[in-house]
Design a protein around this motif. Structure first.
Motif, PDB file in Angstrom:
ATOM      1  N   SER A  33      -8.161  -0.883  -3.498  1.00  0.00           N
ATOM      2  CA  SER A  33      -9.493  -1.217  -2.972  1.00  0.00           C
ATOM      3  C   SER A  33      -9.746  -2.712  -3.031  1.00  0.00           C
ATOM      4  CB  SER A  33     -10.588  -0.493  -3.766  1.00  0.00           C
ATOM      5  OG  SER A  33     -10.563   0.873  -3.513  1.00  0.00           O
ATOM      6  N   ASP A  34      -9.384  -3.342  -4.148  1.00  0.00           N
ATOM      7  CA  ASP A  34      -9.589  -4.786  -4.301  1.00  0.00           C
ATOM      8  C   ASP A  34      -8.831  -5.561  -3.224  1.00  0.00           C
ATOM      9  OD1 ASP A  34     -11.152  -4.271  -6.513  1.00  0.00           O
ATOM     10  OD2 ASP A  34      -9.625  -4.849  -7.985  1.00  0.00           O
ATOM     11  N   ILE A  35      -7.596  -5.152  -2.971  1.00  0.00           N
ATOM     12  CA  ILE A  35      -6.789  -5.841  -1.967  1.00  0.00           C
ATOM     13  C   ILE A  35      -7.367  -5.627  -0.575  1.00  0.00           C
ATOM     14  CG2 ILE A  35      -4.530  -5.782  -0.819  1.00  0.00           C
ATOM     15  CD1 ILE A  35      -3.324  -5.550  -3.641  1.00  0.00           C
ATOM     16  N   LEU A  36      -7.765  -4.391  -0.255  1.00  0.00           N
ATOM     17  CA  LEU A  36      -8.343  -4.139   1.068  1.00  0.00           C
ATOM     18  C   LEU A  36      -9.667  -4.884   1.236  1.00  0.00           C
ATOM     19  CD1 LEU A  36      -7.480  -0.353   1.539  1.00  0.00           C
ATOM     20  CD2 LEU A  36      -6.544  -2.304   2.793  1.00  0.00           C
ATOM     21  N   ASN A  37     -10.471  -4.967   0.179  1.00  0.00           N
ATOM     22  CA  ASN A  37     -11.734  -5.714   0.258  1.00  0.00           C
ATOM     23  C   ASN A  37     -11.471  -7.202   0.465  1.00  0.00           C
ATOM     24  OD1 ASN A  37     -13.227  -3.386  -0.078  1.00  0.00           O
ATOM     25  ND2 ASN A  37     -13.475  -3.667  -2.281  1.00  0.00           N
ATOM     26  N   PHE A  38     -10.480  -7.739  -0.250  1.00  0.00           N
ATOM     27  CA  PHE A  38     -10.132  -9.149  -0.084  1.00  0.00           C
ATOM     28  C   PHE A  38      -9.663  -9.418   1.342  1.00  0.00           C
ATOM     29  CE2 PHE A  38      -6.959 -12.550  -0.042  1.00  0.00           C
ATOM     30  CZ  PHE A  38      -7.693 -13.606  -0.586  1.00  0.00           C
ATOM     31  N   CYS A  39      -8.798  -8.562   1.851  1.00  0.00           N
ATOM     32  CA  CYS A  39      -8.265  -8.762   3.209  1.00  0.00           C
ATOM     33  C   CYS A  39      -9.352  -8.556   4.266  1.00  0.00           C
ATOM     34  CB  CYS A  39      -7.081  -7.837   3.454  1.00  0.00           C
ATOM     35  SG  CYS A  39      -5.607  -8.318   2.496  1.00  0.00           S
ATOM     36  N   ALA A  40     -10.320  -7.682   4.002  1.00  0.00           N
ATOM     37  CA  ALA A  40     -11.448  -7.523   4.929  1.00  0.00           C
ATOM     38  C   ALA A  40     -12.272  -8.798   4.974  1.00  0.00           C
ATOM     39  CB  ALA A  40     -12.310  -6.338   4.509  1.00  0.00           C
ATOM     40  N   ALA A  41     -12.445  -9.431   3.818  1.00  0.00           N
ATOM     41  CA  ALA A  41     -13.180 -10.705   3.776  1.00  0.00           C
ATOM     42  C   ALA A  41     -12.410 -11.801   4.521  1.00  0.00           C
ATOM     43  CB  ALA A  41     -13.434 -11.122   2.330  1.00  0.00           C
ATOM     44  N   LEU A  96      -5.878  -8.090  11.720  1.00  0.00           N
ATOM     45  CA  LEU A  96      -6.028  -7.765  10.298  1.00  0.00           C
ATOM     46  C   LEU A  96      -7.221  -6.839  10.072  1.00  0.00           C
ATOM     47  CD1 LEU A  96      -5.244  -8.110   7.334  1.00  0.00           C
ATOM     48  CD2 LEU A  96      -6.620 -10.215   7.297  1.00  0.00           C
ATOM     49  N   ALA A  97      -8.334  -7.101  10.750  1.00  0.00           N
ATOM     50  CA  ALA A  97      -9.517  -6.245  10.604  1.00  0.00           C
ATOM     51  C   ALA A  97      -9.200  -4.816  11.035  1.00  0.00           C
ATOM     52  CB  ALA A  97     -10.682  -6.803  11.424  1.00  0.00           C
ATOM     53  N   SER A  98      -8.446  -4.664  12.102  1.00  0.00           N
ATOM     54  CA  SER A  98      -8.048  -3.335  12.576  1.00  0.00           C
ATOM     55  C   SER A  98      -7.146  -2.646  11.550  1.00  0.00           C
ATOM     56  CB  SER A  98      -7.325  -3.470  13.910  1.00  0.00           C
ATOM     57  OG  SER A  98      -6.853  -2.241  14.345  1.00  0.00           O
ATOM     58  N   LEU A  99      -6.205  -3.397  10.998  1.00  0.00           N
ATOM     59  CA  LEU A  99      -5.313  -2.839   9.975  1.00  0.00           C
ATOM     60  C   LEU A  99      -6.106  -2.382   8.755  1.00  0.00           C
ATOM     61  CD1 LEU A  99      -2.493  -2.309   8.727  1.00  0.00           C
ATOM     62  CD2 LEU A  99      -2.517  -4.680   7.964  1.00  0.00           C
ATOM     63  N   LEU A 134       0.830  -1.205   0.000  1.00  0.00           N
ATOM     64  CA  LEU A 134       0.000   0.000   0.000  1.00  0.00           C
ATOM     65  C   LEU A 134       0.869   1.261   0.000  1.00  0.00           C
ATOM     66  CD1 LEU A 134      -2.713  -1.161   2.554  1.00  0.00           C
ATOM     67  CD2 LEU A 134      -3.011  -0.908   0.078  1.00  0.00           C
ATOM     68  N   ARG A 135       1.928   1.258   0.804  1.00  0.00           N
ATOM     69  CA  ARG A 135       2.818   2.414   0.869  1.00  0.00           C
ATOM     70  C   ARG A 135       3.492   2.657  -0.479  1.00  0.00           C
ATOM     71  NH1 ARG A 135       7.878   2.340   1.287  1.00  0.00           N
ATOM     72  NH2 ARG A 135       8.005   0.255   2.159  1.00  0.00           N
ATOM     73  N   LEU A 136       3.981   1.603  -1.115  1.00  0.00           N
ATOM     74  CA  LEU A 136       4.653   1.745  -2.406  1.00  0.00           C
ATOM     75  C   LEU A 136       3.682   2.261  -3.470  1.00  0.00           C
ATOM     76  CD1 LEU A 136       7.245   1.347  -4.006  1.00  0.00           C
ATOM     77  CD2 LEU A 136       6.522  -0.978  -4.470  1.00  0.00           C
ATOM     78  N   SER A 137       2.477   1.735  -3.490  1.00  0.00           N
ATOM     79  CA  SER A 137       1.485   2.191  -4.466  1.00  0.00           C
ATOM     80  C   SER A 137       1.148   3.663  -4.246  1.00  0.00           C
ATOM     81  CB  SER A 137       0.219   1.338  -4.360  1.00  0.00           C
ATOM     82  OG  SER A 137      -0.777   1.830  -5.231  1.00  0.00           O
ATOM     83  N   ARG A 173      -8.146   1.810   5.236  1.00  0.00           N
ATOM     84  CA  ARG A 173      -9.262   2.402   4.483  1.00  0.00           C
ATOM     85  C   ARG A 173      -9.428   3.875   4.840  1.00  0.00           C
ATOM     86  NH1 ARG A 173     -13.752  -2.506   4.495  1.00  0.00           N
ATOM     87  NH2 ARG A 173     -13.091  -3.389   2.501  1.00  0.00           N
ATOM     88  N   SER A 174      -9.229   4.217   6.097  1.00  0.00           N
ATOM     89  CA  SER A 174      -9.297   5.624   6.503  1.00  0.00           C
ATOM     90  C   SER A 174      -8.185   6.430   5.845  1.00  0.00           C
ATOM     91  CB  SER A 174      -9.180   5.762   8.029  1.00  0.00           C
ATOM     92  OG  SER A 174     -10.254   5.134   8.663  1.00  0.00           O
ATOM     93  N   VAL A 175      -6.980   5.865   5.848  1.00  0.00           N
ATOM     94  CA  VAL A 175      -5.844   6.522   5.194  1.00  0.00           C
ATOM     95  C   VAL A 175      -6.132   6.705   3.707  1.00  0.00           C
ATOM     96  CG1 VAL A 175      -3.420   6.198   4.525  1.00  0.00           C
ATOM     97  CG2 VAL A 175      -4.144   5.711   6.868  1.00  0.00           C
TER      98      VAL A 175
END
Length: 198
Positions: free
Chosen positions: A92-100, A148-151, A27-30, A156-158
């Motif tokens: 977004s796709d990665i964050l959605n996958f990790c949220a799942a 992971l959910a907290s991360l 995420l940081r690199l992107s 997402r806020s960032v």
């Protein structure tokens, strides 16, 4: 400036998400490549040689003249459609996958047994609060899905903050009045229509 690679959801694994350092680094690199250097990315779209040379421009020192110049609609649309929105969509796709992953059962949690043992020991422990008022405190270790959910929530806020800041620069340079949410929704809809028709 390279185009972001689309994320193939079949290549994502829960291990990618549970390795929080790798997830944060991605995420940081992107963000660094696209959003943090948005002014430089937009300046790269300028083609000053195409406008010709104005000798009178040398009479006055031009301070940061390129960062305020409007870009052509074609250059802006190309940058948004080919670079900015795909990068945002990938994140977004990665964050959605990790949220799942964070909300799914985790039978492979390596700390599950040790947490269960700690919890059982805690329930068996005799507590005398008169001798030690803090002895009844017990803070169970967090499961990796909770971490992971907290991360994901934090990232997402960032993401919201970064997109708003980036879009402010894009809107100024490209002359758009649409919000980033509306612009991204429109791009996603156009992409869906294009993939349905092919």
């Amino acid at each position: 400036m390279s185009k972001p690679l689309p994320v193939d959801s079949t290549s994502l694994t829960p291990q990618f998400c549970f390795n929080e350092r790798v997830l944060r680094d991605f995420l940081r690199l992107s963000r660094t490549t696209i959003d943090d250097s948005i002014t430089q990315n937009l300046n790269a779209l300028l083609k000053p040689a195409g406008e010709g040379f104005d000798p009178s421009s040398t009479h006055v020192r031009q301070l940061d003249a390129t960062s305020k110049r409007k870009l052509s609609n074609k250059a802006c649309d190309s940058f948004k459609d080919d670079v900015l929105f795909p990068a945002w969509q990938t994140r977004s796709d990665i964050l959605n996958f990790c949220a799942a992953v964070a909300t799914s059962p985790d039978p492979e949690d390596p700390d599950l047994i040790s947490r269960q043992v700690e919890s059982a020991k805690e329930h068996e422990r005799v507590v005398n609060e008169r001798l030690d008022p803090y002895s009844s405190r017990y803070f169970p270790r967090e499961a990796r899905t909770e971490s992971l959910a907290s991360l994901v929530r934090n990232e997402r806020s960032v993401e919201q903050i970064i997109r708003a800041r980036t879009w402010g620069v894009v809107a100024e340079r490209c002359g758009t009045t649409r919000s980033w949410e509306d612009a991204l929704d429109l791009w996603q809809e156009q992409r869906r229509i294009k993939s349905d028709s092919s």
